[in-house]
Write a protein that holds these residues in place. Structure first.
Motif, mmCIF file in Angstrom:
data_model
loop_
_atom_site.group_PDB
_atom_site.id
_atom_site.type_symbol
_atom_site.label_atom_id
_atom_site.label_comp_id
_atom_site.label_asym_id
_atom_site.label_seq_id
_atom_site.Cartn_x
_atom_site.Cartn_y
_atom_site.Cartn_z
ATOM 1 N N GLY B 16 61.124 59.292 73.702
ATOM 2 C CA GLY B 16 60.892 59.253 72.264
ATOM 3 C C GLY B 16 61.683 60.272 71.475
ATOM 4 N N LYS B 17 62.317 61.212 72.191
ATOM 5 C CA LYS B 17 63.149 62.201 71.485
ATOM 6 C C LYS B 17 64.497 61.564 71.148
ATOM 7 N N SER B 18 65.224 62.228 70.267
ATOM 8 C CA SER B 18 66.537 61.716 69.887
ATOM 9 C C SER B 18 67.579 62.339 70.812
ATOM 10 N N ILE B 19 68.026 61.586 71.774
ATOM 11 C CA ILE B 19 68.885 62.117 72.836
ATOM 12 C C ILE B 19 70.230 61.406 72.835
ATOM 13 N N MET B 595 65.046 57.768 70.835
ATOM 14 C CA MET B 595 65.067 57.492 69.402
ATOM 15 C C MET B 595 66.493 57.299 68.881
ATOM 16 N N LYS B 596 67.427 58.073 69.427
ATOM 17 C CA LYS B 596 68.784 58.024 68.887
ATOM 18 C C LYS B 596 69.474 56.687 69.184
ATOM 19 N N GLN B 601 70.982 51.098 67.585
ATOM 20 C CA GLN B 601 70.902 49.639 67.669
ATOM 21 C C GLN B 601 70.655 49.040 66.290
ATOM 22 N N VAL B 602 69.776 49.677 65.533
ATOM 23 C CA VAL B 602 69.426 49.125 64.219
ATOM 24 C C VAL B 602 70.582 49.322 63.232
ATOM 25 N N TYR B 603 71.199 50.499 63.282
ATOM 26 C CA TYR B 603 72.385 50.697 62.419
ATOM 27 C C TYR B 603 73.436 49.619 62.714
ATOM 28 N N GLY B 604 73.700 49.443 63.995
ATOM 29 C CA GLY B 604 74.719 48.465 64.391
ATOM 30 C C GLY B 604 74.364 47.064 63.935
ATOM 31 N N ALA B 605 73.081 46.744 64.018
ATOM 32 C CA ALA B 605 72.642 45.405 63.610
ATOM 33 C C ALA B 605 72.821 45.218 62.101
#
Lengths: 326, 708
Positions: B16-19, B595-596, B601-605
């Motif tokens: 869940g961390k942004s890694i 999270m990262k 994935q959402v940005y790309g979509a």
């Protein structure tokens, strides 16, 4: 790519001696941003390729007698790095700014920009410059012509001139120096372009044994108010859908004489003489610019899918005019 | 004893961390080798001869001139004499030669004769498609849509559509094939590392045991790379024939012509509502093409169950190219048609679109609460209430702004797969699964789950994927990879850890069930003072590592997600040019591992969705049957400067995360077309009924109404 001989001359004279009497014999290579892809796709299959980038005299931008001289192999990057000679020509700078790709800027040359071949997708997909079918009829009028010509399109040529620099250069009254076996000739940039009437005729008047060496602008051109407006669907690397370039001889706020040249809408850089007449003697403001935009569309004959370009011409002319006096 | 379940929110160290992705530096420094980069010694290059016709019978093939060319090593016939080709670009012959240029030359020397057949590449008109060119699907009906339309206080009618587009992966399809005796080694850009053995085996008549597939990194697939494909098999066949490795990568032109289309979908839609906005009637007649195959049957309306609804669909068979699954098959098309038609109805009702969709959110069924929460969050993020105006931005100037929204669902889940965890006596750890990282972050997710499970830092775990020598994992399709690999990894790592606990327990004076692994220590639960370092515990293994298998575990995963997206656009009404200025995406995908990469994935979509909303179209010429834009010049995608501000919010409340891992590849690409189209309608006061929303279409729509 068909195998070819490669010539690498160091003088213009040598280069000319390597050229042939028709286009199949030899092609001139400058930046190669267009020629190489044409050769890869077998659209062009020259037997010999003559590189003119080793001719150092052909490269560089400088002020000559108060005017501007651009060597034909000067790259767009050269002009970015040394913009001083262009300082009075925002219309040229705008056209160069529109060339988005770093590769294109690094390799592309000003002479190559004028002499690049049309982007018509029938031509580029192997149907020939005039896109004729087996019965000799053009595929363009009944095909997908969304990016094709709305002026000068009585046929059989329907492609558009893709040059970024031609509209501002024609508007500013630039001339070209061309060298051939019989010596040098000078001609207005506008006369480099023609609308081909039959297969085998090119859209440029330059001959197979000639080399474009210089682009010249007189000192008087520096006194013209000038601007270019390109209508771009994307900011990213893309061809403008329509371009307008204007050069205005002003008396105070009044336009004494105007040149309005359109790009991407005809097989040649298209003089919008209606707009020029509309502007002559007028004090330029938004209303006059709007009327000039309207006048620029007189004579447009849109095809089945490119009627929108008429509106883009209106807007491009208006915005170029307002930018010129801003 | 560690249980096979996800740690609670308070006990998650990495999950869940942004890694950042663990292979990021490897990729960005160019050390990661893609299929295209492979070059085993002696490798040949292959090129294809493809059909220039949209439909033809192959009547003769003469390869003799090519074969006489020095340096030509193998020829492969894809389409034998007498067989048909069904689209321009259809592969007919392949040739492998010493250099790429030679292969190109040889391909041009191969003479193929065709008997051209009638073709159809236009999908705009089902009625005129001609006999045998269309199929009417059985109609669906709920309630009485005609009567409901008559009873409705307000109705809206429109025709909407979107063309065939392609996947246009950064990395083209293709492979490099090498034989070592009877063993075939292939590097292939694939979404299905573990699933290709049989395809190769049966095509090449070798046991599946002899097929070795490798794909460490790849430049996207989006649903178009599940098979070895004819060209993959051809590379192997030519390599066998030539006795040398063969590289066969499609060039961009063949990629766009032959490697997959997303079906088009058009529809005439009538909708009706009560004066208060309650949706009561839907009727739609849709048509579209999936090439020569029927394609999926679209379900309209999308998500919203209108009480009285009717739908009829006609599939048109065209020579436009082969359909392949395209990121969320059918959903973006169905979503656009539905959300556009309903947004037009909201405008006729003079309702704020957000209020209209909130009013009817109950019709979405079980996820209504999710959508409602997400709509309110998204509205807050984009400033909907401050910025909203009724149709047509009345502010002066030629730039008009507008807002639009859409929402979507997708199943997702976890595909079947296995993972193997190895704990070595020196303390090093390896997790291996025959999965693939399409560029989404799968490798990183596996590492995070293993490290979290074993109480180790991320870099203490070696992740091995992308090869079919590892335990098999499913194909990456349907947003099921993260569910599959995270549950198999969690299961195998937990099982391995329990074995380690058993070895370590005596020295801590306890039993395995009393131990936990935290912060590089094996320690007694509730008594952290009693612990031994990881390495010391592993040293008790003697010389034999622990090896534990795990497989997809339904207790760790779930399926079914919701998302809401809102777009803000700026439209130049003088030129018709649309800019996507801002998008917000609120997305649920269950338990988020990283999270990262999830947000990426959402940005790309959103970017991919902006491309199909504004630019993408496979442009066909009915006169010649050819595609006019099989290149990156006129098959337009967004450049960096064309992408506005994108804000992503992932749902992380316990109610979402407690469901387990789901999957995210598909859902966020469904809504952008609808959200952007609705925003354009809001900006300019009239619907641009087709995607992509190009300047000509905007100006044409404005010519019929709206602001000017």
């Amino acid at each position: 790519m068909r195998p070819f001989e490669y010539g690498n001359p160091s003088t213009v004279k040598q280069a000319i001696s390597l050229l042939g009497s028709d286009w199949e014999q030899a092609a001139v290579l400058a930046g190669g941003t267009d020629l190489i892809s044409l050769m890869k796709d077998y659209i062009d299959t020259p037997k010999r390729v003559v590189n003119i980038k080793s001719i150092s005299a052909l490269r560089g931008a400088s002020e000559v007698n108060g005017g501007l001289r651009l060597g034909a192999t000067t790259t767009f990057e050269d002009l970015f790095e040394n913009p001083a000679p262009l300082r009075d020509f925002p219309s040229l700078r705008a056209a160069i700014d529109g060339i988005y790709s770093a590769q294109m800027r690094s390799m592309g040359t000003v002479g190559g920009d004028l002499l690049q071949r049309p982007r018509c997708w029938y031509y580029r997909n192997g149907f020939g410059l005039l896109a004729l079918d087996s019965k000799g009829q053009s595929l363009v009028p009944h095909g997908d012509n969304r990016y094709h010509a709305i002026f000068g399109n009585a046929g059989p040529a329907y492609f558009v001139s893709p040059s970024s620099l031609a509209p501002p250069l024609v508007a500013l009254g630039a001339t070209l120096r061309i060298q051939g076996p019989k010596g040098e000739r000078e001609l207005p940039v506008a006369e480099l372009f023609r609308i081909p009437r039959h297969t085998g005729e090119r859209e440029h008047t330059i001959q197979p044994k000639e080399i474009l060496t210089e682009i010249l602008l007189p000192a008087s051109a520096r006194r013209l108010r000038n601007a270019t407006y390109e209508v771009r669907e994307r900011h990213f690397m893309d061809w403008p859908l329509a371009t307008a370039s204007v050069a205005l001889r002003m008396e105070g706020r009044r336009v004494r004489q105007a040149r309005v040249v359109l790009g991407q809408v005809a097989p040649i850089p298209w003089r919008a003489e209606g707009a020029e007449r509309e502007l002559a003697g007028k004090t330029l403001d938004e209303a006059v610019a709007t009327r000039a935009g309207e006048a620029a569309t007189v004579g447009a004959h849109p095809l089945s899918k490119n009627g929108y370009k008429v509106q883009l011409v209106r807007v491009a002319v208006k915005r170029a005019l307002l930018a010129a006096i801003a | 004893m560690a249980e096979i379940k996800w740690p609670s929110a308070a006990n998650r160290g990495l999950i869940g961390k942004s890694i950042s992705r663990i292979d990021g530096p490897w990729k960005s420094s160019g050390r990661a080798k893609y299929t295209y980069d492979q070059g085993p010694a002696g490798m040949l290059y292959a090129k294809l001869v493809t059909s220039p016709y949209a439909h033809a019978k192959v009547t003769a093939i003469d390869t003799s001139r090519a074969e006489r060319l020095p340096g030509v090593r193998a020829i492969h016939i894809f389409t034998a004499v007498g067989k048909e080709v069904n689209w321009e670009g259809h592969e007919v012959v392949g040739v492998a030669a010493d250099t790429e240029e030679l292969a190109e030359d040889a391909a041009r020397l191969i003479r193929v004769e065709y008997d051209p057949q009638p073709y159809l590449v236009a999908d705009t008109d089902a009625q005129h498609a001609g006999p045998g060119r269309f199929r009417e699907m059985s109609p669906r009906k709920t309630g009485d849509p005609e009567q409901a339309l008559q009873q409705a206080d307000v109705t809206s009618e429109g025709t909407y559509g979107q063309p065939v587009i392609t996947h246009c992966c950064h990395e083209a399809h293709g492979s490099v094939a090498e034989w070592k005796g009877d063993e075939l080694y292939v590097w292939i850009s694939t979404q299905n590392v573990s699933g290709l053995s049989n395809e190769y085996a049966s095509a090449l008549n070798i046991p599946a045991t002899n097929v070795h597939v490798d794909c460490q990194v790849m430049g996207g697939g989006f649903g178009s790379k599940f098979a070895a494909d004819s060209w993959g098999v051809a590379a192997a066949a030519m390599a066998r024939k030539a006795g040398r490795p063969v590289k066969l990568m499609l060039d961009r032109e063949v990629e766009l012509l032959s490697a997959g289309c997303r079906p088009s979908l058009h529809a005439k839609i009538r909708v009706g509502a009560k004066r208060d906005g309650t949706l009561i009637a839907w009727d739609s007649e849709s048509w579209g093409t999936a090439g020569m195959s029927g394609g999926g049957v679209p379900q309209l309306p999308y998500i919203i169950q209108v009480p009285n609804s009717g739908h009829r669909h006609t599939s048109i068979f065209t020579n436009i190219g082969p359909a392949r699954a395209w990121r969320a098959p059918n959903h973006p098309q169905m979503c656009f048609l539905t959300m556009a038609a309903l947004d037009d109805l909201a405008a006729k009702l003079n309702m704020d679109s957000l209020d209209f969709f909130l009013k009817n959110v109950g019709l979405t069924g079980e996820r209504a609460g999710v959508y409602k929460q997400q709509m309110l969050m998204a509205a807050d993020m984009i400033g909907w209430k401050q910025k909203w105006h009724s149709r047509g931005d009345k502010t002066p100037g030629h730039i008009k702004r507008g807002l639009g929204l859409s929402f979507h669902t997708w199943a997702g889940g976890g595909h079947m797969g296995y993972c193997r965890t190895t704990i070595h006596p020196d303390g090093s750890v390896e997790v291996a699964t025959g999965s693939q990282d399409l560029g989404t972050g799968t490798r990183t997710v596996i590492g995070i789950v293993a490290a979290e499970t074993l109480g180790l830092p991320l870099d203490a775990v070696r992740v091995e994927i992308g090869n079919n020598k590892y335990p098999p994992d499913g194909a990456s399709g349907g947003s099921t990879t993260v569910g599959g690999v995270s549950s198999s990894t969690r299961t195998s790592a937990t099982t391995a850890l329990n074995e380690l606990f058993a070895k370590a327990a005596p020295s801590l004076g306890t039993t395995a069930d009393k131990l936990e692994a935290v912060g590089g220590q094996i320690r007694v639960i509730g008594d952290p003072s009693k612990s031994i370092p990881w390495k010391k515990a592993c040293a008790k293994l003697g010389t034999t590592p622990i090896v534990a298998m795990g497989q997809r575990n339904f207790s760790l995963i779930s399926s079914g997600v919701g998302g809401v997206q809102m777009a803000e656009v700026a439209v130049d009404i003088d030129t018709g040019i649309v800019r996507m200025e801002k998008m917000v995406a609120v997305q649920d995908c269950g338990l988020i591992i990283d999270m990262k990469t999830a947000m990426s994935q959402v940005y790309g979509a959103c970017i991919m969705g902006t491309c199909y909303a504004l630019y993408e179209e496979k442009i066909m010429d009915q006169q010649t049957g050819t595609c006019l834009n099989p290149n990156m010049e006129f098959y337009k995608l967004s450049g960096l400067d064309d992408i506005g501000d994108i804000t992503v919010h992932m749902m992380t409340e316990d109610s979402y995360q407690d469901r387990g891992v789901i999957g995210l590849g598909e859902p966020p690409v469904i809504s952008p077309g609808a959200a952007i189209s609705n925003a354009v309608a809001n900006a300019i006061g009239v619907r641009v009924p087709e995607l992509p929303i190009t300047p000509d279409r905007v100006l044409a729509a404005l010519g019929k109404g709206g602001l000017v």
